[in-house]
Motif scaffolding. Sequence first.
Motif, PDB file in Angstrom:
ATOM      1  N   ARG A 129      47.562  33.534  74.053  1.00 54.54           N
ATOM      2  CA  ARG A 129      47.755  34.870  73.482  1.00 54.54           C
ATOM      3  C   ARG A 129      49.201  35.313  73.586  1.00 54.54           C
ATOM      4  O   ARG A 129      49.772  35.845  72.634  1.00 54.54           O
ATOM      5  N   GLY A 130      49.821  35.101  74.739  1.00 48.48           N
ATOM      6  CA  GLY A 130      51.222  35.450  74.945  1.00 48.48           C
ATOM      7  C   GLY A 130      51.824  34.515  75.959  1.00 48.48           C
ATOM      8  O   GLY A 130      51.114  33.989  76.822  1.00 48.48           O
ATOM      9  N   ARG A 131      53.113  34.281  75.876  1.00 51.32           N
ATOM     10  CA  ARG A 131      53.718  33.278  76.750  1.00 51.32           C
ATOM     11  C   ARG A 131      53.880  33.831  78.156  1.00 51.32           C
ATOM     12  O   ARG A 131      54.777  34.623  78.435  1.00 51.32           O
ATOM     13  N   ASP A 132      53.001  33.372  79.045  1.00 48.13           N
ATOM     14  CA  ASP A 132      53.135  33.732  80.459  1.00 48.13           C
ATOM     15  C   ASP A 132      53.145  32.483  81.332  1.00 48.13           C
ATOM     16  O   ASP A 132      52.923  32.557  82.538  1.00 48.13           O
ATOM     17  N   LEU A 133      53.414  31.336  80.721  1.00 47.63           N
ATOM     18  CA  LEU A 133      53.545  30.109  81.493  1.00 47.63           C
ATOM     19  C   LEU A 133      54.904  30.060  82.192  1.00 47.63           C
ATOM     20  O   LEU A 133      55.907  30.495  81.629  1.00 47.63           O
ATOM     21  N   PHE A 134      54.917  29.518  83.387  1.00 46.70           N
ATOM     22  CA  PHE A 134      56.148  29.421  84.173  1.00 46.70           C
ATOM     23  C   PHE A 134      56.725  28.025  83.959  1.00 46.70           C
ATOM     24  O   PHE A 134      56.229  27.029  84.493  1.00 46.70           O
ATOM     25  N   ALA A 159      52.212  28.138  70.661  1.00 49.20           N
ATOM     26  CA  ALA A 159      51.634  28.948  69.587  1.00 49.20           C
ATOM     27  C   ALA A 159      51.146  30.252  70.213  1.00 49.20           C
ATOM     28  O   ALA A 159      50.047  30.320  70.754  1.00 49.20           O
ATOM     29  N   GLU A 160      51.993  31.277  70.162  1.00 45.25           N
ATOM     30  CA  GLU A 160      51.647  32.584  70.721  1.00 45.25           C
ATOM     31  C   GLU A 160      50.931  33.385  69.637  1.00 45.25           C
ATOM     32  O   GLU A 160      51.535  33.860  68.687  1.00 45.25           O
ATOM     33  N   THR A 161      49.628  33.543  69.802  1.00 42.47           N
ATOM     34  CA  THR A 161      48.806  34.095  68.732  1.00 42.47           C
ATOM     35  C   THR A 161      48.764  35.611  68.710  1.00 42.47           C
ATOM     36  O   THR A 161      48.394  36.198  67.694  1.00 42.47           O
ATOM     37  N   GLY A 162      49.086  36.258  69.813  1.00 42.59           N
ATOM     38  CA  GLY A 162      49.028  37.715  69.865  1.00 42.59           C
ATOM     39  C   GLY A 162      47.657  38.258  70.207  1.00 42.59           C
ATOM     40  O   GLY A 162      47.523  39.418  70.586  1.00 42.59           O
ATOM     41  N   SER A 163      46.600  37.453  70.077  1.00 36.56           N
ATOM     42  CA  SER A 163      45.240  37.867  70.438  1.00 36.56           C
ATOM     43  C   SER A 163      44.436  36.644  70.815  1.00 36.56           C
ATOM     44  O   SER A 163      44.688  35.540  70.310  1.00 36.56           O
ATOM     45  N   GLU A 164      43.471  36.821  71.684  1.00 39.55           N
ATOM     46  CA  GLU A 164      42.670  35.691  72.122  1.00 39.55           C
ATOM     47  C   GLU A 164      41.819  35.131  70.994  1.00 39.55           C
ATOM     48  O   GLU A 164      41.565  33.921  70.937  1.00 39.55           O
ATOM     49  N   THR A 165      41.373  35.993  70.081  1.00 39.92           N
ATOM     50  CA  THR A 165      40.520  35.521  68.995  1.00 39.92           C
ATOM     51  C   THR A 165      41.239  34.561  68.062  1.00 39.92           C
ATOM     52  O   THR A 165      40.593  33.793  67.344  1.00 39.92           O
ATOM     53  N   ALA A 166      42.561  34.587  68.053  1.00 39.86           N
ATOM     54  CA  ALA A 166      43.326  33.697  67.177  1.00 39.86           C
ATOM     55  C   ALA A 166      43.658  32.365  67.833  1.00 39.86           C
ATOM     56  O   ALA A 166      44.224  31.484  67.169  1.00 39.86           O
ATOM     57  N   VAL A 167      43.311  32.189  69.105  1.00 41.95           N
ATOM     58  CA  VAL A 167      43.642  30.943  69.796  1.00 41.95           C
ATOM     59  C   VAL A 167      42.859  29.771  69.219  1.00 41.95           C
ATOM     60  O   VAL A 167      43.417  28.703  68.931  1.00 41.95           O
ATOM     61  N   LYS A 219      48.937  15.821  62.105  1.00 39.81           N
ATOM     62  CA  LYS A 219      49.193  14.521  62.707  1.00 39.81           C
ATOM     63  C   LYS A 219      50.439  14.623  63.583  1.00 39.81           C
ATOM     64  O   LYS A 219      51.274  15.491  63.395  1.00 39.81           O
ATOM     65  N   GLY A 220      50.549  13.698  64.522  1.00 48.95           N
ATOM     66  CA  GLY A 220      51.764  13.608  65.312  1.00 48.95           C
ATOM     67  C   GLY A 220      51.723  14.270  66.656  1.00 48.95           C
ATOM     68  O   GLY A 220      52.718  14.261  67.376  1.00 48.95           O
ATOM     69  N   LEU A 221      50.577  14.870  67.044  1.00 48.47           N
ATOM     70  CA  LEU A 221      50.474  15.519  68.345  1.00 48.47           C
ATOM     71  C   LEU A 221      49.801  14.602  69.350  1.00 48.47           C
ATOM     72  O   LEU A 221      48.907  13.826  69.017  1.00 48.47           O
ATOM     73  N   ALA A 222      50.236  14.713  70.594  1.00 48.35           N
ATOM     74  CA  ALA A 222      49.587  13.973  71.677  1.00 48.35           C
ATOM     75  C   ALA A 222      48.366  14.711  72.189  1.00 48.35           C
ATOM     76  O   ALA A 222      47.388  14.093  72.618  1.00 48.35           O
ATOM     77  N   ALA A 223      48.396  16.048  72.182  1.00 54.13           N
ATOM     78  CA  ALA A 223      47.299  16.837  72.733  1.00 54.13           C
ATOM     79  C   ALA A 223      47.370  18.259  72.187  1.00 54.13           C
ATOM     80  O   ALA A 223      48.420  18.719  71.733  1.00 54.13           O
ATOM     81  N   VAL A 224      46.236  18.935  72.264  1.00 52.47           N
ATOM     82  CA  VAL A 224      46.133  20.343  71.914  1.00 52.47           C
ATOM     83  C   VAL A 224      45.492  21.069  73.087  1.00 52.47           C
ATOM     84  O   VAL A 224      44.463  20.631  73.615  1.00 52.47           O
ATOM     85  N   VAL A 225      46.110  22.166  73.514  1.00 52.72           N
ATOM     86  CA  VAL A 225      45.620  22.969  74.627  1.00 52.72           C
ATOM     87  C   VAL A 225      45.404  24.392  74.133  1.00 52.72           C
ATOM     88  O   VAL A 225      46.183  24.902  73.316  1.00 52.72           O
ATOM     89  N   GLY A 226      44.357  25.041  74.620  1.00 50.42           N
ATOM     90  CA  GLY A 226      44.123  26.439  74.284  1.00 50.42           C
ATOM     91  C   GLY A 226      43.630  27.204  75.489  1.00 50.42           C
ATOM     92  O   GLY A 226      42.801  26.692  76.258  1.00 50.42           O
ATOM     93  N   GLU A 227      44.150  28.403  75.693  1.00 48.52           N
ATOM     94  CA  GLU A 227      43.724  29.260  76.790  1.00 48.52           C
ATOM     95  C   GLU A 227      42.753  30.306  76.250  1.00 48.52           C
ATOM     96  O   GLU A 227      43.125  31.136  75.414  1.00 48.52           O
ATOM     97  N   VAL A 228      41.508  30.262  76.723  1.00 48.65           N
ATOM     98  CA  VAL A 228      40.460  31.115  76.190  1.00 48.65           C
ATOM     99  C   VAL A 228      39.665  31.731  77.331  1.00 48.65           C
ATOM    100  O   VAL A 228      39.596  31.182  78.436  1.00 48.65           O
ATOM    101  N   GLY A 229      39.058  32.891  77.063  1.00 41.56           N
ATOM    102  CA  GLY A 229      38.167  33.497  78.036  1.00 41.56           C
ATOM    103  C   GLY A 229      36.770  32.928  77.920  1.00 41.56           C
ATOM    104  O   GLY A 229      36.146  32.539  78.905  1.00 41.56           O
TER     105      GLY A 229
END
Length: 258
Positions: free
Chosen positions: A90-95, A112-120, A131-141
Motif C-alpha cells: 500500500r505504501g513504502r514502509d520497508l526498511f 509497486a505502491e498502490t495507495g490502497s490495500e485493495t489494489a495490491v 515476463k522477466g521477473l524472479a518473484a512477485v510479493v504482495g502485502e495483504v491483510g
Amino acid sequence: MPEAANGRDDRMAGLRRQIDALARGGVARSPALPFGIAALDAQLPGGGLRRGALHEVGEAGVSAEHAALAALFAAAVLARLHGSVLWCLRGRDLFAPALAGVGLCPDRIIFAETGSETAVLPAMEEGLRAKGLAAVVGEVGRLGLTASRRLQLGAERSGVLVIAIRRHRLAVEREGAAAEPGAALTRWRVSPQPGTGPPLPGLPRARWLVELTRARGADAPRSWILDAPDATGRLRLPAELADRPLAAAPPRARAGLG
C-alpha cells in the motif's frame, strides 16, 4: 473519470512499463528453492519452496500488523533467486538496510505502491502476466480462497515464485484471517525468540521460531528455532540445537494459519 481512478491507472501503466523493460532478460526457472537446512527441506515437496506456486508468510505476536519479520523472511528467500522482484504494497514502509542485511539489494526491487490495500492483488496479478521477473510479493491483510486461487494459477502459468505477506491490523482480524482457507502451497509463521538483535550488519544474528503451518502434500505443521538470515539470505540451525530431533509444532501452531 475521478482523480483517484486516474491515479490508479497511472500507477498501473507505470508498473507495466517497468515490467516490460525486464522482459528481454528472462529468468531461469527451477522447480524448487531449498533452504539448505536438511530437516526443513525434507518437509517440503520437492525439497524446497516450489517456483510457480503461491506461498504465504505471516508473523505471530503483537507486531503482526507490521509483519517486519515476515518481510525479512520473504526477502531472505528472494535474495537467493536471480532477477528482479515485484513488491506490491500500500505504501513504502520497508526498511532498505534491513532488506540488504538479509541479502536482497533494494535495486533489485520494483516497488509497486498502490495507495490502497485493495489494489495490491491486481498489481500482483499484473506482474504475473509479464515476463522477466524472479518473484512477485504482495502485502495483504486478508487473502480469501478466490484471490489465492487466482494468484496460484498465475504463478503456475508464469513459473514465478509468489509470496503473500499477511499483515493483520487488528487482533480479531488476525484470528479470522488465520482460519481462512486458501490455495497457497505452503504457509509460514515467524516470531522472534529471546536472545540476539535484529539481522543488521555488525549486530549478532537474531533467533526466530519458524513454523510451517501448512504444506500441501507434506506432513505439517512443523516448527524450528533458527538463526535469522545472514547477508546471503541463509537461515541456519543454531549450533547448540543442530543435533536435536525435530519437534512437532505446539498446539498453537496447529490452530494457526492452516
